[in-house]
Write an enzyme that holds these catalytic residues in place. Sequence first.
Site, PDB file in Angstrom:
ATOM      1  N   SER A 134      10.126   5.459   2.167  1.00 36.19           N
ATOM      2  CA  SER A 134       9.654   4.453   3.036  1.00 36.19           C
ATOM      3  C   SER A 134      10.076   3.371   2.463  1.00 36.19           C
ATOM      4  CB  SER A 134       8.035   4.417   2.976  1.00 36.19           C
ATOM      5  OG  SER A 134       7.730   3.032   3.588  1.00 36.19           O
ATOM      6  N   TYR A 147       0.238   4.108  -1.639  1.00 36.78           N
ATOM      7  CA  TYR A 147       1.093   4.794  -0.855  1.00 36.78           C
ATOM      8  C   TYR A 147       2.308   4.645  -1.060  1.00 36.78           C
ATOM      9  CZ  TYR A 147       3.961   5.371   3.797  1.00 36.78           C
ATOM     10  OH  TYR A 147       4.873   5.593   4.489  1.00 36.78           O
TER      11      TYR A 147
END
Length: 250
Positions: A134, A147
Amino acid sequence: MNVLITGASAGFGQALAERLITGGHQVIGCARRLDKLNALADTLGEAFLPVVMDVSDTASIPQILADLPESFQQIDVLVNNAGLALGTEPAHEANLDDWMQMIDTNVKGLMALTHAILPAMVARDSGYIINVGSIAGSWPYYGGNVYGATKAFVKQFSLNLRADLLGTQVRVTNLEPGNVAGTEFSNVRYHGDNDKAAQVYDGFKSMSGGDIGDILLWLIESPAHINVNRLEVMPVAQTYNGLTIAKQGE
Ligand code: NDP
Ligand code: 8X3
């Protein structure tokens, strides 16, 4: 080709599975929700094998792979896509169980699949591991804490695999998407608050799961002598925001 996709029951994984089957490949579609996988199998036919797998239950993975039918035993491509973000609170307000679940899924699950499947690829001197990272693995943002840290692990692990695979024909890519609408990602992140999730995508043109499925298919079908090490993709509407200063009195 046989492609094992983790997180095939929704989002990017589902989009990729649909494209691979259309392209004549076989897919081992893994996820926790069998009803979703079976619904996909009904549409996609016998080339799509639904497999119940919780990647965070790392001890279960070797046996699940050993139990695959003969024609699905050789895994040519592993797409480590299963993953999730939980919460957008700053670190001092975050839930520790959420942090643990992100690490168990995004880090330990990805590691366990790779550990189980990579030796056979090296022995055949052929194979491809695509990790879904990501932009959060490179760019810090408010509430991204664990995250983003899991995706930073995925990025560096991918690059280190490239180093270890020196002299082999096994390829590794870290795909690093930015904002993508229309998957379950934000619904999961906001613990089922679908109105809040929808607001993330309000007022601009984001990317879609299909866009990411197209990119993953392109990677898989790219020439075997080319290795895309990292690929960062964003909607045009999303860009770097610069560093932030909290001024006194504000
Ligand atoms: P979705 O929530 O739509 O899909 C996630 C998939 O992962 C589901 O199929 C889910 O299946 C599966 N999954 C979650 N936990 C587990 C587990 N423990 N074991 C097995 N499967 C699991 O998300 P996206 O498709 O949007 O995201 C896919 C990946 O892309 C994730 O790694 C995410 O972090 C990353 N990403 C997403 C972006 C976005 O904006 N959407 C942007 C950048 C990266 P089930 O619940 O059935 O197990
Ligand atoms: C998902 C993209 O920007 O929500 O990995 O972290 S972002």
